[in-house]
Structure formats: C-alpha cells, structure tokens
Design a protein around this motif. Structure first.
Motif, mmCIF file in Angstrom:
data_model
loop_
_atom_site.group_PDB
_atom_site.id
_atom_site.type_symbol
_atom_site.label_atom_id
_atom_site.label_comp_id
_atom_site.label_asym_id
_atom_site.label_seq_id
_atom_site.Cartn_x
_atom_site.Cartn_y
_atom_site.Cartn_z
ATOM 1 N N LEU A 91 -6.438 4.066 1.052
ATOM 2 C CA LEU A 91 -5.504 4.128 -0.077
ATOM 3 C C LEU A 91 -4.119 4.604 0.360
ATOM 4 N N GLU A 92 -4.066 5.449 1.377
ATOM 5 C CA GLU A 92 -2.756 5.855 1.902
ATOM 6 C C GLU A 92 -2.004 4.648 2.453
ATOM 7 N N ARG A 95 -0.788 2.595 -0.445
ATOM 8 C CA ARG A 95 0.411 3.188 -1.056
ATOM 9 C C ARG A 95 1.660 2.812 -0.272
ATOM 10 N N ARG A 96 1.560 2.787 1.038
ATOM 11 C CA ARG A 96 2.715 2.390 1.855
ATOM 12 C C ARG A 96 3.103 0.944 1.563
ATOM 13 N N ASP A 100 5.045 3.776 -4.531
ATOM 14 C CA ASP A 100 4.522 4.918 -5.280
ATOM 15 C C ASP A 100 4.134 4.569 -6.712
ATOM 16 N N ASP A 103 -0.873 1.822 -9.200
ATOM 17 C CA ASP A 103 -1.970 2.608 -9.763
ATOM 18 C C ASP A 103 -3.151 2.541 -8.796
ATOM 19 N N LEU A 104 -3.262 3.555 -7.934
ATOM 20 C CA LEU A 104 -4.301 3.626 -6.920
ATOM 21 C C LEU A 104 -5.066 4.930 -7.069
ATOM 22 N N ARG A 105 -6.399 4.848 -7.031
ATOM 23 C CA ARG A 105 -7.215 6.038 -7.255
ATOM 24 C C ARG A 105 -8.417 6.041 -6.305
#
Length: 254
Positions: A91-92, A95-96, A100, A103-105
């Motif tokens: 997930l990191e 995100r890149r 930002d 919607d990531l969980r």
C-alpha cells in the motif's frame, strides 16, 4: 496478486525461514515485476479491464490492490475506486503511485471489511482468493458490501494448471480436494514463502452460489496481441491466442 504458477511442494515446512505470504518483504521487487510481466501486465490486467467494461462513475473496491496498477487503470476510466490490501508495504507503493488522495486501507480479506452494506457497485478480487483456504466468510463479506445487482469480478490460478504441470512431470496429482501449495518467490534480492490453496472448479462455483452470487461469465481470455512479440521464448510452443494460466469469473449479487 500472483505470478505464473509453478510446480508446488506437497507440504508446509514446520520451521519456516520467513513468514508465509510476506509481501512486505518483496514489495519493491514484486511491484517492479508486476508492471511488465507476461501474466500480469499482458494477460490478467487487460482481461480484467475488458470484463469490467465501462466503469465510469461506478464505485469499485479493488480487493487486494497491491501497488495499485489496476486501481490506476480503473480510476483513469472514471471509476471511484477504493483499494485494500493486507500488506502495508504494498500500500505504501500504491500511495506513491496514486497520490495522497487515493482511498487506500490495510484490510485482510479473511476478516470483516471496514465498509457499510451496499457500499460498492463492483468488487474486483484480482488474483487474491487463491491465498485463502476457506472462501465462505470472504465471499459473504464481499456480497455484503455490494449493492443488490452489483458485480464481483474474480481472477484466480486456473484449477487445471498445477495438476497438468505435475502430470507432465510424471506425477499423479490430485485434483478434487482443496490442497495447499507452497512456493518460494525471490524478487528484488529478497525471498518470501507464498502459500496458495488450489481447489477444483466445482468447489469454486459452489462457493460462489452458496454466498448468494449468480455466475454470469466464466472466461479463459486470450492474451493481448503484442505479448507474442514481447515474450518470444514463452510463446515458442504456443500457436494459438490463449494459454492456460488464470481463470476469470463475473458474478452478480443476487
């Protein structure tokens, strides 16, 4: 998330050198391979996007989103996408890629999902269900977060791949049971032990219908045309437009 299946082991070692399915360990290497590999970039993702069709304005859960390549494609096509994955490392990377505002969980498909009933028009479970021994609770949760009439799009390792591979190696593989398979993946200089649960086709379809889904499509799609030119060695003995790799389903929430 997956690569092309390989020959399985028959047992799980009791003293594991690393945790099973530790995507955090190989996140960078896996994400890099996923971007350009034959099974992911030139087969599974194009096939899934074709099955999804026009997604503009649809609320989609990318279940097992990894570093976000499918999320990105769906968002570019106008979908409102939420991504979940059990790996914080993957997930990191997502995100890149996505920024930002995406919607990531972190969420485990083996447990309850952090969404209300009927939150999504579609759920895409891309190469993720075959990590689970018991599909029942997961499919029930995916059914819950879909609106009535919503779609669950699934891709998994084709149930014939491993038995066929083992048969060609001179073994007498089982097919009709649910069987554990352990592989070692080395990517980016790091190795992780991956655990899969192989099951026959009838076990898949029975799990889908028991969870309240109607099967509308079972697909063994062709690879994209440019794949043959990009991967000549892999296609040396393949004369048609298809190979045995993954199996795809489109399911409708009853």
């Amino acid at each position: 998330m997956a690569r092309m299946p390989t020959v399985p082991e028959d047992h799980v070692e009791t003293a594991a050198p690393s945790p099973l399915n530790a995507y955090d360990m190989i996140a960078e290497g896996y994400a890099a391979e996923n971007e350009t590999s034959l099974p992911n970039a030139y087969y599974e993702r194009p096939a899934m996007l074709e099955l999804a069709g026009d997604v503009a304005g649809r609320r989609i859960l990318d279940a097992g989103c990894g570093s976000g390549p499918l999320f990105s494609e769906l968002r570019d096509r106008g979908a409102v996408v939420t991504g979940i994955d059990a790996s914080a490392g993957m997930l990191e990377l997502a995100r890149r890629r996505l920024g930002d505002g995406a919607d990531l969980r972190v969420a485990d498909l083996a447990g309850p999902l952090p969404f209300p009933d009927g939150a999504f028009d579609d759920v895409i479970a891309s190469l993720v269900l075959h990590y689970l021994e018991d599909w029942g609770p997961t499919l029930a949760e995916l059914r819950r977060v879909l609106r009535p009439g919503g779609r669950l799009l699934v891709s998994v390792d084709h149930p014939f791949v491993i038995p066929l591979t083992r048969h060609r190696a001179g073994e007498k593989p089982g097919y009709f049971g649910t069987r554990n398979r352990i592989e070692e993946w080395t990517m980016g200089g790091r190795t992780a032990r991956m655990s899969f649960w192989d099951r026959p086709l009838h076990a898949m379809t029975e799990a889908f219908t028991a969870a309240g889904f109607r099967i509308s499509v079972i697909s063994e799609p062709p690879f994209v045309p440019e794949a043959r030119e990009l991967f000549p060695e892999e296609f040396r003995e393949i004369t048609g437009t298809r190979f045995l790799c993954f199996l795809f389903f489109v399911l409708e929430a009853a």
